[in-house]
Design an enzyme around this catalytic site. Structure first.
Site, PDB file in Angstrom:
ATOM      1  CD  GLU A 115      -2.952   1.235   1.977  1.00 37.00           C
ATOM      2  OE1 GLU A 115      -3.115   0.504   2.960  1.00 37.00           O
ATOM      3  OE2 GLU A 115      -3.853   1.866   1.396  1.00 37.00           O
ATOM      4  CG  ASP A 116       1.665   2.771   3.401  1.00 42.28           C
ATOM      5  OD1 ASP A 116       0.606   3.116   2.845  1.00 42.28           O
ATOM      6  OD2 ASP A 116       1.737   2.451   4.597  1.00 42.28           O
TER       7      ASP A 116
END
Ligand code: MN
Length: 731
Positions: A82-83
């Site tokens: 996600e990051d």
């Protein structure tokens, strides 16, 4: 679980090495950490700390839960997709497909956004469930991620604190409970409680603190007594007092409406020993010395809870104090605290300890069942949420199949609920049940420990609609509703086909162009003009011959359709044979027809037991005439024989009468009295004197109930002195 904050990977490794030994497994964890450290460089949390602190902490809690190496690695990598900027191929090349899938599932759950809308929320929860249901390790990672986020929630806005806490209390804590991870469940509950109801939280915390010294001394003296008792009997044990977490005290105060004192008066002690038989031995000694409170003993060793929990529970009295005592082995204690996590590590870390794979799978039966239920409900997110809360989170009755399969059901659940939980078809084909070997009625509420056997038959007629009122679980309710929906749909679609065919056949027979006139839109409009709700329903009434096809055709073509006698006769014969008739408002049976408007003609005012016929009027509906009414004398094609309903005698009918009498004083009074003595009532009266003949003609409108009352009235009126003639006015 000890809440400890670690600062370095070495500390994590120390914890891991207490139970993971193989170098290759340690390497997986080390690689995952180093990669995550590199990827999250220069990222920070809301608290201002480097992001890797969150990652380390998640890995550490997973290690405290003693999960396997791949689970810990996935935990360390859980925010990478996600990051950070990394493709699937790169990830898979480094850590393999299995760890990638775990991280991907955790990421998907994280991407669900909060909203205020109830239904959307329910949908959200459902997606969480479905994602997690695929692999239980995803749940563990997500729970631990949530736990650390809850521990650091003070850095979020107040609004977010509330929303996240609500979700934690509504979804994550119950999941942790169901998986038996009470360490995480209790902490999640207390943290949510703190953010959602700070006032009550502080109040209870203060009360607990105030009582602490007194309670500690009571518990300690009891521990000493029991220790001496067990030592004297040469039993190996360890014993300690335990405290309830704040949220459980709050919940007991609110749901069981108990005072704080009553709850806190329960002092809790736990005894850990070496094996099952030692547990029972200890129980024996304790019950011999102290007074057990009846009804409070529970043997979860013989009948474990669905979340794998095993222990003996008893409640005893000593010197006016009440003690809750739990007796269990080390292994049972570990399962009670770490639940499914305690089992899961064996599967991944195989070799470190001998595992009975089958046993774990069996004990995970709840989880499998849960996964299958999650897959089954598709339609409505709120239904789904009900199912979750009713059937899963609040399931407190544990019953068994004859083969020993344990099923958790909500309070009040019946053998029908049990049958549907075992298998949909078993529910549908159920014809009876036994509880503990004795035949029982299918609505008997089940109790924990009951052995339930369902009797099925291939000749069963399927579920009954009454079952919907009996069952307690949403699962059973949904399945029964689905069954009836399916039957209904099947019948309707057959009817639609049949109705369409009948209508088209009739058109062809009458040389009406099907292509031009068979218009679904128009038919829909006709349906509503006939008082049926849809096209499908119109075809249904046509197929069941409860509406006249001719009538529909006339409306469709906007032309008068000729009806020959033969057709009428056909209709009539068919109607005659139909048993199901519905009494119209005026008490007239048009056999088989119940959707046609029926009115009594005003020209001849027929009353029950008059011979009647129906005139099919051009617009719609049937006008009822006396058979001898002159207005219909010349009609040949539009008449339908009718009959009165037997039950019609309680209905009132208007009748018009003509009386010829020799005029005299008080004649009208006598007539009115006679009518009222006859329990009929007078609606209208008009009298005309014929001076030449000294006669009077009185026209009356009276309300009577049926032919018998009318006959009596007529004969009584005739008995009045000077009355010459009483007749019914027909036209
Ligand atoms: Mn995270």
């Amino acid at each position: 679980m000890e809440i400890r904050k670690i600062d370095s990977f070495d500390e994590l490794l120390q914890e891991v090495k207490t139970y993971i030994v193989k170098e290759e497994n340690i390497k997986i964890i080390r690689d995952a950490f180093e990669f995550a450290d590199k990827m999250h460089k220069n990222q920070f949390r809301k608290s201002g700390e480097p992001y890797i602190v969150h990652i380390l902490q998640v890995g550490f809690i997973l290690a405290q839960l003693k999960t396997g190496p791949k689970t810990i690695a996935a935990g360390l990598l859980h925010d990478v997709i996600e990051d950070c900027d990394i493709s699937k191929d790169e990830f898979v090349a480094l850590f393999g497909e299995e760890i990638y899938t775990l991280v991907e599932s955790v990421t998907k759950i994280g991407n669900l956004k909060f909203t205020d809308e109830k239904e959307y929320q329910a949908n959200n929860h459902r997606k969480i469930m479905i994602a997690m249901a695929k692999d239980i390790r995803v749940i563990l990672i997500k729970l631990v991620d949530r736990l650390h986020n809850m521990r650091t929630l003070q850095f979020m806005s107040i609004e977010k604190q509330k929303k996240i806490s609500e979700e934690t209390l509504g979804v994550y804590a119950p999941i942790a409970h169901r998986l038996g991870i009470s360490e995480i469940k209790n902490e999640l509950e207390d943290l949510s409680f703190y953010y959602l109801k700070k006032e009550q939280y502080y109040e209870i915390a203060k009360l607990v603190e105030m009582k602490k010294t007194e309670r500690d001394s009571q518990v300690n003296s009891m521990i000493n007594e029991i220790s001496q008792l067990l030592s004297a009997n040469n039993i190996q044990f360890r014993i300690f007092g335990r405290s309830k977490h704040l949220y459980s005290i709050y919940k007991k105060m609110t749901t069981k409406q108990k005072r704080f004192e009553e709850i806190l008066d329960l002092l809790a002690i736990r005894i850990i020993t070496k094996n099952d038989s030692a547990c029972y031995e200890i129980l024996g000694h304790i019950h011999a010395k102290y007074l057990p409170i009846p009804g409070r003993f529970k043997d979860y060793i013989a009948v474990p809870k669905v979340n794998l929990y095993r222990s003996l529970h008893t409640t005893i009295m000593n010197l006016g104090n009440i003690f809750e005592v739990q007796i269990r082995t080390e292994e049972m204690d570990m399962i009670a605290e770490k639940g499914i996590a305690a089992h899961w590590r064996y599967k991944e870390n195989s070799g470190s300890k001998e595992v009975d794979q089958k046993q774990i799978e069996d004990q995970l039966a709840w989880f499998k069942e849960f996964s299958s239920m999650v897959g089954e409900v598709h339609d409505n997110a709120l239904d789904y949420m009900n199912l979750m809360t009713n059937d899963i989170f609040e399931a407190n009755v544990y019953v068994m199949s004859p083969k020993g399969k344990i099923v958790a059901l909500s309070n009040g659940a019946t053998p029908i609920d049990f049958a549907y939980r075992i298998h949909t078809e078993i529910g549908h084909k159920m014809v009876g049940a036994t509880i503990n070997g004795a035949i029982c009625s299918i609505n008997t509420p089940l109790k924990t420990g009951d052995v339930v056997e369902i009797k099925t038959s291939n000749n069963s007629n399927g579920p009954s609609e009454d079952w919907l009122k009996i069952v307690k679980t949403t699962n059973a309710k949904n399945k029964i509703r689905a069954y009836f929906q399916k039957i209904d749909n099947e019948r309707k679609s057959l009817d639609v086909k049949k109705g369409e065919e009948m209508l088209k056949d009739e058109m062809i027979k009458r040389n009406i162009d099907v292509q031009q006139f068979f218009d679904t839109k128009k038919l829909e409009a006709i349906a509503s003009s006939l008082g049926v709700s849809s096209y499908i329903d119109l075809m249904h009434v046509i197929a069941n011959k409860t509406v006249s096809i001719i009538n529909v055709l006339e409306k469709l073509t906007k032309q008068k359709v000729s009806v020959n006698k033969e057709d009428i006769l056909k209709v009539y014969n068919r109607l005659e044979n139909k048993k199901t008739s519905k009494t119209n408002a005026r008490g007239i049976i048009v056999p088989g027809i119940d959707s046609v408007k029926i009115t009594l003609s005003s020209c001849c005012s027929p009353i029950p037991s008059d011979e009647i016929v129906g005139y099919i009027s051009k617009g719609m509906g049937i006008k009822v005439h006396r058979k001898d009414c002159s207005n219909i004398k010349n009609e040949t094609t539009r008449l339908i024989p009718l009959q009165w309903d037997d039950e019609v005698n309680n209905q009132e009918f208007d009748v018009r009468l003509k009386i010829i009498a020799n005029d005299r004083n008080h004649l009208l009074t006598d007539i009115v009295n006679t009518i009222s003595q006859n329990k009929s009532s007078l609606a209208y009266v008009e009298s005309k004197v014929n001076n030449e003949k000294l006669q009077v003609m009185i026209k009356l409108q009276v309300i009577v109930r049926g032919q018998e009352q009318l006959a009596n009235l007529l004969s009584n009126l005739k008995k009045i002195s000077s009355v010459k003639e009483v007749t019914r006015i027909l036209n």
